[in-house]
Design a protein around this motif. Structure first.
Motif, PDB file in Angstrom:
ATOM      1  N   ALA A 259       0.849  -1.203   0.000  1.00  0.00           N
ATOM      2  CA  ALA A 259       0.000   0.000   0.000  1.00  0.00           C
ATOM      3  C   ALA A 259       0.882   1.249   0.000  1.00  0.00           C
ATOM      4  CB  ALA A 259      -0.912  -0.012   1.218  1.00  0.00           C
ATOM      5  N   ALA A 260       1.988   1.195   0.763  1.00  0.00           N
ATOM      6  CA  ALA A 260       2.904   2.342   0.803  1.00  0.00           C
ATOM      7  C   ALA A 260       3.536   2.572  -0.574  1.00  0.00           C
ATOM      8  CB  ALA A 260       3.983   2.105   1.857  1.00  0.00           C
ATOM      9  N   ILE A 261       3.815   1.468  -1.288  1.00  0.00           N
ATOM     10  CA  ILE A 261       4.378   1.602  -2.646  1.00  0.00           C
ATOM     11  C   ILE A 261       3.321   2.208  -3.579  1.00  0.00           C
ATOM     12  CG2 ILE A 261       5.249   0.294  -4.645  1.00  0.00           C
ATOM     13  CD1 ILE A 261       6.459  -1.702  -2.501  1.00  0.00           C
ATOM     14  N   ALA A 262       2.087   1.750  -3.432  1.00  0.00           N
ATOM     15  CA  ALA A 262       1.005   2.304  -4.255  1.00  0.00           C
ATOM     16  C   ALA A 262       0.863   3.799  -4.004  1.00  0.00           C
ATOM     17  CB  ALA A 262      -0.308   1.593  -3.930  1.00  0.00           C
ATOM     18  N   ARG A 263       0.973   4.204  -2.730  1.00  0.00           N
ATOM     19  CA  ARG A 263       0.875   5.632  -2.388  1.00  0.00           C
ATOM     20  C   ARG A 263       1.991   6.417  -3.084  1.00  0.00           C
ATOM     21  NH1 ARG A 263       1.598   6.552   3.757  1.00  0.00           N
ATOM     22  NH2 ARG A 263       3.705   5.933   3.173  1.00  0.00           N
ATOM     23  N   ALA A 264       3.187   5.812  -3.150  1.00  0.00           N
ATOM     24  CA  ALA A 264       4.316   6.495  -3.803  1.00  0.00           C
ATOM     25  C   ALA A 264       4.104   6.610  -5.308  1.00  0.00           C
ATOM     26  CB  ALA A 264       5.600   5.737  -3.503  1.00  0.00           C
ATOM     27  N   LEU A 265       3.340   5.664  -5.870  1.00  0.00           N
ATOM     28  CA  LEU A 265       3.194   5.628  -7.333  1.00  0.00           C
ATOM     29  C   LEU A 265       1.944   6.348  -7.836  1.00  0.00           C
ATOM     30  CD1 LEU A 265       4.163   1.869  -7.812  1.00  0.00           C
ATOM     31  CD2 LEU A 265       5.443   3.827  -8.725  1.00  0.00           C
ATOM     32  N   VAL A 266       1.116   6.833  -6.909  1.00  0.00           N
ATOM     33  CA  VAL A 266      -0.223   7.276  -7.311  1.00  0.00           C
ATOM     34  C   VAL A 266      -0.224   8.440  -8.307  1.00  0.00           C
ATOM     35  CG1 VAL A 266      -0.692   8.892  -5.399  1.00  0.00           C
ATOM     36  CG2 VAL A 266      -2.569   7.576  -6.414  1.00  0.00           C
TER      37      VAL A 266
END
Lengths: 359, 210
Positions: B137-144
Motif C-alpha cells: 500500500a505504501a508503494i502504491a501511495r508512492a506511485l499514485v
C-alpha cells in the motif's frame, strides 16, 4: 469532512480532552456574560418601567445612596410634557431569615405597575412581597425588616428578578426605614421629543439633583460599567484559558501524529493543506463544544434562577446576540489555539521519517 | 527524469558523511545504493530526493538545480514518490484512502490497488493487514501520481525475505514500465533486480556497476 472526523475518532482521548476544555471555557463565557447581562437588563428594565427620565442626587455613584427631596416631585408632576412622575426609595435590608433583600418604597401612583396575584397594595405598616420571596419565606403573614414587623398585605408577580425577590412598601415606611426622603424619581413623558425641555427644567429645580434620560443614565451608570467590565475580564480570561488549553492539547496531538504529517509533506501535500486539516478538526470540536456549552449554560441558569438561595436575583439572559457573539468567540478560540501547532505540523521535515526508520 | 549529483559533500555537525559524490541516475532505471551502516547511502538518498540539502555541491533534475524547480511541494507531488522502511500508513484511513491522500487524480488509485494485488483489502485499515500488504500500500501511495522516480529507504527492512523479494519484483516491474527507482538498502539481494548498483563506503562511491 470525513477525514477530520475519522482523525478525531481515532484520537478519542485527546479529542475528548480538547472538547471538555473548550466546553468549560465556552460555558464560562456564556454564564458570566448571561449573568452580568441579566443583572444589568433586570435593573434597567425596572428603571425603564414608566421612566423616560430618571432624577437622582447629583454626582451619586449608585442609586442606592441617592437622597433627594421628594417634595420636588410635586413640581415635576406639574411640568409641561410630564405624564406622570413616581417616587422610589431603593434600599436593602435583612428580611426574616434572609440576610439581604431589595426593598422598594414607592409612591401611590407606582403601585399600579405591580401585577397583584393576591391581597392588596400596602398601607402604612404593611408590605407587598414579590412571588419569589413569598415562596422562599413560605407564605408569611408578617415579615420583620430591620427588627420592625410588617403585615403582608399582598403578593405580586414581576418578571424582574430583583422585584420578584423583593419587598415593596409605601414611601412613609421606607423613608423611616432608610432615613431618606427619596432615592429617585421616575418620570414618564407624554412625548419623548419633549425630554430635552423637561430635563432642562428639572435640572433647574435644585442644584442637588440631576436628571437624565433613562437610556443615558443606564449607559453611564457606574455600577453597570463595573459589572460589564468584570464580566468582560472574566470572559477574556476564560477565552485565554480556552486558547491555552487548545494550544497545549493540539501540540501533544501534533507530536503524536508527527509521522502522519511527515508523510503528508513527503507526498507533496502543501503546508496550507495540513494547516487546514488541523484547523477543521478543531473547528468540529469547537462547534460540538459550543452546542454542549449552550445547553449546559441554559440548564445551569435555570437551576440558579430557581434556587431559593439566590432569591431570584440571578436571572441569566442568553440572548440571540450573545449566542452569535459566543459562537464567533468559540470559532476564534479554536482557530487561534490551533494555528501554532498546525503551523508546526506543516513544517515537519519528512527527513524525520527516514531517521525514525533507523536506516 | 535525469538526476545528477555533482560534488556532493555533507556534514552532520563536524562529521563528514559524504565526501565528494558524483553520480548520475538515468531516467526509468532501477538504481540500488548499497553499503554498510554508516556508509552514507541514506544521506545520499535523502539528498537526491530533495529531502536534504547538501552542505556542498548540488543536485540537478533534468539540468535544473533545486532552487530552479519552483514550489518544492508541487515538484515532489508530481515527480517524486517515497517509500520508507516503515510504511507510515495513516491508521485512521483505509488502504485506499491512504493511497488517495496525495493523489492528483483518483482514477489511478484502483488500478494501482489491482496491480499491487491488494484491491481486495482496499477498505481495510493498516492494522488489519499483514506487513507485506502494508508495504505494498505504501508503494502504491508512492506511485499514485505516476512520478518519474521513486526513492525508497530500506523498504524491505521490516519484511521477511519472501515479502522483501516481492517488493523488489514490484520495483522491477514498475521500472520496466518507465518509473525510475532509487533504493537504499543493505540487502545484497537487491543486486539481482537493479539495473545499476552504487556501492558506498565511508562517504564515497566505492564502485558503480550493472
Amino acid at each position: 469532512m470525513i477525514t477530520p472526523l475519522k482523525a478525531l475518532r481515532k484520537n478519542r482521548f485527546k479529542t475528548s480532552l480538547i472538547f471538555v476544555s473548550m466546553s468549560v471555557s465556552i460555558a464560562a463565557i456564556f454564564l458570566i456574560s448571561a449573568i452580568s447581562g441579566g443583572v444589568v437588563s433586570m435593573y434597567s428594565a425596572m428603571l425603564k418601567t414608566d421612566g423616560d427620565i430618571i432624577v437622582t442626587q447629583k454626582g451619586i455613584a449608585d442609586t442606592f445612596f441617592s437622597d433627594i427631596n421628594r417634595s420636588l416631585n410635586d413640581t415635576v408632576m406639574n411640568m409641561v410634557g410630564v405624564k406622570e412622575s413616581s417616587v422610589l426609595i431603593l434600599g436593602a435590608a435583612p428580611v426574616d431569615t434572609l440576610p439581604i433583600v431589595g426593598i422598594y418604597g414607592v409612591s401611590e401612583n407606582r403601585f399600579k405597575s405591580y401585577s397583584l396575584k393576591q391581597g392588596s397594595i400596602p398601607s402604612q405598616g404593611e408590605v407587598m412581597l414579590g412571588s419569589k420571596i413569598y415562596e422562599t419565606l413560605k407564605h408569611p403573614k408578617t415579615v420583620t425588616l430591620s427588627k420592625k414587623e410588617f403585615r403582608v398585605s399582598g403578593v405580586f408577580k414581576s418578571r424582574i428578578g430583583f422585584e420578584d425577590g423583593g419587598v415593596v412598601m409605601n414611601l412613609v415606611d421606607a423613608g423611616e426605614l432608610f432615613h431618606k426622603s427619596a432615592s429617585i424619581f421616575l418620570v414618564s413623558l407624554n412625548d419623548l421629543s419633549q425630554s430635552d425641555a423637561v430635563l432642562k427644567e428639572v435640572n433647574l429645580l435644585s442644584s442637588e439633583i440631576e436628571a437624565k434620560t433613562t437610556e443615558n443614565f443606564i449607559d453611564s451608570y457606574n455600577q453597570f460599567k463595573i459589572i460589564k467590565t468584570s464580566s468582560d475580564v472574566i470572559g477574556a480570561m476564560a477565552f485565554l484559558m480556552g486558547i491555552l488549553g487548545i494550544v497545549s492539547m493540539m501540540s501533544m496531538v501534533v507530536s503524536d501524529r508527527k509521522a502522519e504529517f511527515g508523510i503528508m509533506r513527503s507526498i507533496g501535500l502543501s503546508s496550507s493543506t495540513i494547516i487546514f486539516k488541523l484547523l477543521s478538526e478543531t473547528l468540529i470540536i469547537a462547534l460540538a463544544a459550543y452546542a454542549v456549552a449552550l445547553g449546559t449554560s441554559f440548564g445551569i441558569l435555570e437551576l440558579i434562577e430557581n434556587a431559593d438561595k439566590f432569591q431570584g436575583y440571578i436571572n441569566g439572559e442568553i440572548t440571540v446576540t450573545l449566542m452569535i457573539n459566543v459562537l464567533i468567540v468559540s470559532v476564534v478560540m479554536a482557530l487561534v489555539g490551533t494555528f501554532l501547532p498546525a503551523f508546526y505540523a506543516s513544517r515537519i521535515d519528512p527527513m524525520s521519517l527516514i531517521q525514525r526508520g533507523g536506516a | 527524469m535525469k538526476i545528477e549529483a555533482l560534488g556532493i559533500e555533507h556534514f552532520y555537525g563536524h562529521e563528514k558523511v559524504l565526501n565528494g559524490v558524483d553520480i548520475t541516475i538515468t531516467p526509468g532505471s532501477f538504481t540500488a545504493i548499497i553499503g554498510e551502516s554508516g556508509s552514507g547511502k541514506t544521506t545520499l538518498l535523502s539528498i537526491l530526493s530533495t529531502l536534504l540539502q547538501p552542505t556542498f555541491g548540488n543536485v540537478q533534475y533534468d539540468g535544473k538545480i533545486l532552487s530552479e524547480l519552483g514550489n518544492i511541494d508541487r515538484f515532489r507531488r508530481t515527480n517524486i514518490g517515497f517509500v520508507f522502511q516503515f510504511h507510515y500508513l495513516i491508521s485512521y484511513l483505509t488502504l485506499r484512502e491512504n493511497i488517495a491522500l496525495g493523489a492528483i487524480e483518483e482514477s489511478r488509485v484502483d488500478s494501482l490497488l489491482e496491480s499491487l494485488g491488494i484491491s481486495n483489502l482496499s477498505h481495510r485499515y493498516s492494522d488489519e493487514v499483514s506487513g507485506g500488504e502494508r508495504q505494498r500500500a505504501a508503494i502504491a501511495r508512492a506511485l499514485v501520481n505516476a512520478p518519474s522516480v521513486v526513492f525508497a529507504d530500506e523498504p524491505t527492512g521490516n519484511l521477511d525475505s519472501k515479502n522483501a523479494l516481492g517488493v523488489y519484483e514490484l520495483f522491477r516491474e514498475f521500472s520496466l514500465q518507465g518509473t525510475g527507482f532509487v533504493v537504499a538498502s543493505h540487502d545484497k539481494k537487491i543486486a539481482d533486480y537493479a539495473d545499476v548498483i552504487i556501492e558506498m563506503e565511508d562517504g564515497v562511491v566505492k564502485k558503480v556497476y550493472k
